[in-house]
Design a protein around this motif. Sequence first.
Motif, PDB file in Angstrom:
ATOM      1  N   ARG A   1       9.274   0.276 -12.950  1.00 45.30           N
ATOM      2  CA  ARG A   1       9.855   1.097 -11.899  1.00 45.30           C
ATOM      3  C   ARG A   1       9.030   1.010 -10.620  1.00 45.30           C
ATOM      4  O   ARG A   1       9.580   0.943  -9.510  1.00 45.30           O
ATOM      5  CB  ARG A   1       9.932   2.555 -12.362  1.00 45.30           C
ATOM      6  N   SER A   2       7.700   0.980 -10.775  1.00 44.95           N
ATOM      7  CA  SER A   2       6.841   0.838  -9.600  1.00 44.95           C
ATOM      8  C   SER A   2       7.072  -0.492  -8.916  1.00 44.95           C
ATOM      9  O   SER A   2       7.077  -0.587  -7.680  1.00 44.95           O
ATOM     10  CB  SER A   2       5.374   0.970 -10.014  1.00 44.95           C
ATOM     11  N   ALA A   3       7.282  -1.541  -9.725  1.00 44.12           N
ATOM     12  CA  ALA A   3       7.537  -2.862  -9.147  1.00 44.12           C
ATOM     13  C   ALA A   3       8.839  -2.872  -8.371  1.00 44.12           C
ATOM     14  O   ALA A   3       8.923  -3.417  -7.266  1.00 44.12           O
ATOM     15  CB  ALA A   3       7.569  -3.913 -10.251  1.00 44.12           C
ATOM     16  N   HIS A   4       9.889  -2.256  -8.902  1.00 43.35           N
ATOM     17  CA  HIS A   4      11.179  -2.214  -8.210  1.00 43.35           C
ATOM     18  C   HIS A   4      11.092  -1.386  -6.941  1.00 43.35           C
ATOM     19  O   HIS A   4      11.672  -1.731  -5.906  1.00 43.35           O
ATOM     20  CB  HIS A   4      12.241  -1.640  -9.134  1.00 43.35           C
ATOM     21  N   THR A   5      10.335  -0.285  -7.000  1.00 43.63           N
ATOM     22  CA  THR A   5      10.159   0.538  -5.805  1.00 43.63           C
ATOM     23  C   THR A   5       9.448  -0.241  -4.715  1.00 43.63           C
ATOM     24  O   THR A   5       9.819  -0.184  -3.542  1.00 43.63           O
ATOM     25  CB  THR A   5       9.355   1.804  -6.147  1.00 43.63           C
TER      26      THR A   5
ATOM     27  N   SER B   1      10.683  -1.596  -0.818  1.00 43.52           N
ATOM     28  CA  SER B   1       9.988  -1.140   0.387  1.00 43.52           C
ATOM     29  C   SER B   1       9.260  -2.266   1.065  1.00 43.52           C
ATOM     30  O   SER B   1       9.802  -2.954   1.921  1.00 43.52           O
ATOM     31  CB  SER B   1       9.032   0.002   0.033  1.00 43.52           C
ATOM     32  N   ASN B   2       8.071  -2.535   0.666  1.00 43.07           N
ATOM     33  CA  ASN B   2       7.241  -3.514   1.368  1.00 43.07           C
ATOM     34  C   ASN B   2       6.911  -4.728   0.530  1.00 43.07           C
ATOM     35  O   ASN B   2       5.855  -5.332   0.685  1.00 43.07           O
ATOM     36  CB  ASN B   2       5.935  -2.850   1.823  1.00 43.07           C
ATOM     37  N   GLY B   3       7.748  -5.058  -0.425  1.00 42.89           N
ATOM     38  CA  GLY B   3       7.465  -6.233  -1.230  1.00 42.89           C
ATOM     39  C   GLY B   3       7.002  -5.858  -2.610  1.00 42.89           C
ATOM     40  O   GLY B   3       7.021  -4.701  -3.010  1.00 42.89           O
ATOM     41  N   PRO B   4       6.550  -6.842  -3.411  1.00 41.27           N
ATOM     42  CA  PRO B   4       6.226  -6.602  -4.812  1.00 41.27           C
ATOM     43  C   PRO B   4       5.034  -5.662  -4.972  1.00 41.27           C
ATOM     44  O   PRO B   4       4.122  -5.650  -4.162  1.00 41.27           O
ATOM     45  CB  PRO B   4       5.907  -8.004  -5.346  1.00 41.27           C
ATOM     46  N   ILE B   5       5.109  -4.889  -6.028  1.00 41.00           N
ATOM     47  CA  ILE B   5       4.022  -3.967  -6.354  1.00 41.00           C
ATOM     48  C   ILE B   5       3.859  -3.963  -7.866  1.00 41.00           C
ATOM     49  O   ILE B   5       4.820  -4.123  -8.605  1.00 41.00           O
ATOM     50  CB  ILE B   5       4.301  -2.547  -5.832  1.00 41.00           C
ATOM     51  N   ASP B   6       2.663  -3.795  -8.352  1.00 41.53           N
ATOM     52  CA  ASP B   6       2.419  -3.707  -9.790  1.00 41.53           C
ATOM     53  C   ASP B   6       1.234  -2.804 -10.018  1.00 41.53           C
ATOM     54  O   ASP B   6       0.802  -2.100  -9.110  1.00 41.53           O
ATOM     55  CB  ASP B   6       2.184  -5.099 -10.385  1.00 41.53           C
TER      56      ASP B   6
ATOM     57  N   ASP C   1      -1.632  -2.933  -7.388  1.00 40.36           N
ATOM     58  CA  ASP C   1      -1.227  -2.418  -6.090  1.00 40.36           C
ATOM     59  C   ASP C   1      -0.907  -0.933  -6.165  1.00 40.36           C
ATOM     60  O   ASP C   1      -1.118  -0.180  -5.227  1.00 40.36           O
ATOM     61  CB  ASP C   1       0.007  -3.172  -5.586  1.00 40.36           C
ATOM     62  N   ALA C   2      -0.376  -0.507  -7.322  1.00 39.80           N
ATOM     63  CA  ALA C   2       0.051   0.881  -7.448  1.00 39.80           C
ATOM     64  C   ALA C   2      -1.117   1.839  -7.463  1.00 39.80           C
ATOM     65  O   ALA C   2      -0.969   2.996  -7.105  1.00 39.80           O
ATOM     66  CB  ALA C   2       0.874   1.057  -8.716  1.00 39.80           C
ATOM     67  N   ILE C   3      -2.289   1.384  -7.878  1.00 39.14           N
ATOM     68  CA  ILE C   3      -3.381   2.348  -8.027  1.00 39.14           C
ATOM     69  C   ILE C   3      -4.513   2.139  -7.047  1.00 39.14           C
ATOM     70  O   ILE C   3      -5.438   2.919  -7.021  1.00 39.14           O
ATOM     71  CB  ILE C   3      -3.963   2.285  -9.448  1.00 39.14           C
ATOM     72  N   THR C   4      -4.471   1.110  -6.234  1.00 38.85           N
ATOM     73  CA  THR C   4      -5.646   0.838  -5.419  1.00 38.85           C
ATOM     74  C   THR C   4      -5.337   0.863  -3.943  1.00 38.85           C
ATOM     75  O   THR C   4      -4.289   0.461  -3.484  1.00 38.85           O
ATOM     76  CB  THR C   4      -6.248  -0.530  -5.758  1.00 38.85           C
ATOM     77  N   SER C   5      -6.303   1.326  -3.241  1.00 34.66           N
ATOM     78  CA  SER C   5      -6.287   1.290  -1.787  1.00 34.66           C
ATOM     79  C   SER C   5      -7.723   1.419  -1.337  1.00 34.66           C
ATOM     80  O   SER C   5      -8.335   2.463  -1.497  1.00 34.66           O
ATOM     81  CB  SER C   5      -5.454   2.437  -1.216  1.00 34.66           C
ATOM     82  N   PRO C   6      -8.327   0.354  -0.803  1.00 36.51           N
ATOM     83  CA  PRO C   6      -9.737   0.414  -0.467  1.00 36.51           C
ATOM     84  C   PRO C   6     -10.088   1.586   0.431  1.00 36.51           C
ATOM     85  O   PRO C   6     -11.176   2.151   0.327  1.00 36.51           O
ATOM     86  CB  PRO C   6      -9.979  -0.929   0.220  1.00 36.51           C
ATOM     87  N   ALA C   7      -9.160   1.996   1.251  1.00 40.21           N
ATOM     88  CA  ALA C   7      -9.469   3.106   2.137  1.00 40.21           C
ATOM     89  C   ALA C   7      -9.655   4.411   1.372  1.00 40.21           C
ATOM     90  O   ALA C   7     -10.363   5.312   1.799  1.00 40.21           O
ATOM     91  CB  ALA C   7      -8.340   3.279   3.157  1.00 40.21           C
TER      92      ALA C   7
END
Length: 535
Positions: free
Chosen positions: A511-515, A519-524, A527-533
């Motif tokens: 579901r996260s990948a489809h979301t 929106s802004n391209g593929p997610i898994d 990508d779903a859990i990380t953000s360096p900021a």
Amino acid sequence: MKLSISPDFRHSMDWLHTWLGIGLGMVLFVIFWTGTLTVFDKEIDQWMKPELRIPAQQDVALDPFLPSIAAELDPAQGSEFWLSPPQPRVPAIRVFYEDHEGHGHEAMYDPRTGEQLDLTDSHAGSDFFFPFHYMLHIPGIAGYWIVGIAGFGMLVLTVSGLFIHRKIFQDFFTFRPKRKPGRASLDFHNLTAMIALPFHILIPLSGLFVFASTYFPWALAVPYEGNLRGMNAEMAGYEELAVIPSGQALPTPLRVDRYMDRAAQAWALEEGASTSAADWVGLFNYGDENAYILVERYFPNDRVSIGPHQMTFDPNTEAMLDRFDPKPIHSATNWLEGLHWIQFDHWTLRWLYFLAGLSGCAMIGSGLVYWMQARIRRDAVNSTGVRILRAMTVGATAGIICASAAFLIANRVIPKVIELNVHRHDLEIWVFFTVWLLSFGHASLRGKAAWREQSYAIALLAAGGLMSNWLTTGDHVFASLSNGLFAIAGVDCVLMIGGAVSLLAGFQLKRSAHTGQRSNGPIDLEDAITSPAEG
């Protein structure tokens, strides 16, 4: 005076925690996962060896079975011959003996009939997962050292993790699942670290103590001037009555129940009626005129401490020859060993260990994924180094869970008798390592999608374990419960719950990948859990 930690020190701890975690995290996950399974190693034995699926028996006398067992096994005269009555976690009569060539053997007998059990040839939990936990199935001493270094690293990671956070209690007791995925993931890592913090410290620390003599053998040998036999005599009591066999046959047959009862009565008189009985009875110098009987227990009153309490008797005179109880310093080390080996019969504490082990796996796995991606530049996400690190992370976490489930399926699918020039238990181990290796290969080819696909694989393999057990033995969960086979039902329930959780995780990742695609391209997962900021 207000104590404070300088930003430079905190930054150095952050750096140490990050890179040590990445360097040892995969090995630590494997150690924690197999250690978690060994909490119920005896129950896994019963699942993988259906012949042990015997309803619990109480107060089983050994004397009626001893003559037929001894005649069938024919232990060498003057050897050691050990018996253990049925225990709550091992419902069979266990026998260890030496043959005429000096080789040791093990056998198990049905306490209801006295017949020897033709056990399925499998290393199961006690002989595969248990040693894998502390030596990684690596021959020689190398595996012990790898585990020891990882255990020491775990202590460093735990302490450095405490220093990283400015507001320890606020950070560690905060979980915000509805916040941004990166923040929620870091909260989850902190929460699983803190919720079982004493466990995460005591388990690696006690493990280092358990194998101190392996890492530093001279530390124990020097005080005894190299006399390891004398050291064992003082630490375990076995050698204090090293009577030499006379070569003359014992005139009367050996009986053991009376001596086990005498020992149990003596312990009960000192410790109360609820004290535990003997775990083992050993016949030393078996069949010889100088034979003596040693009654031993390891878990008095179901305490955590593991250690021999022994009473030795002369079967000719029925007199007590000797008694051994651990000395104070030995009792302290016995407590640490018992804390780590978890062989006591305390089901509440055992389940708490199991859940704490799972929390350790969750802590290490979430930390690996978070810190791996949080420290990688976005423009290098498809670099060779990132792909290798991702494949290793997926294989070391999801992959070993797949391999463990495949190990159970192989046990039920491989015929009990095989016409091959190979041991059956080796085939099971080959399946384990083959599936584990394939998980690394799959992760290297599928990239981020490997997280989702291997979650589905875990669910499918868990279902396969349930079905294979049902089809080959007829023991589904309800049948096991109705027959009093609670260990079998427990393993099946863990498979069901684990498979359901993995399936839900796969759906969530999908579901996260489809979301992300909308929106802004593929997610898994990464990508779903990380953000360096957010780190």
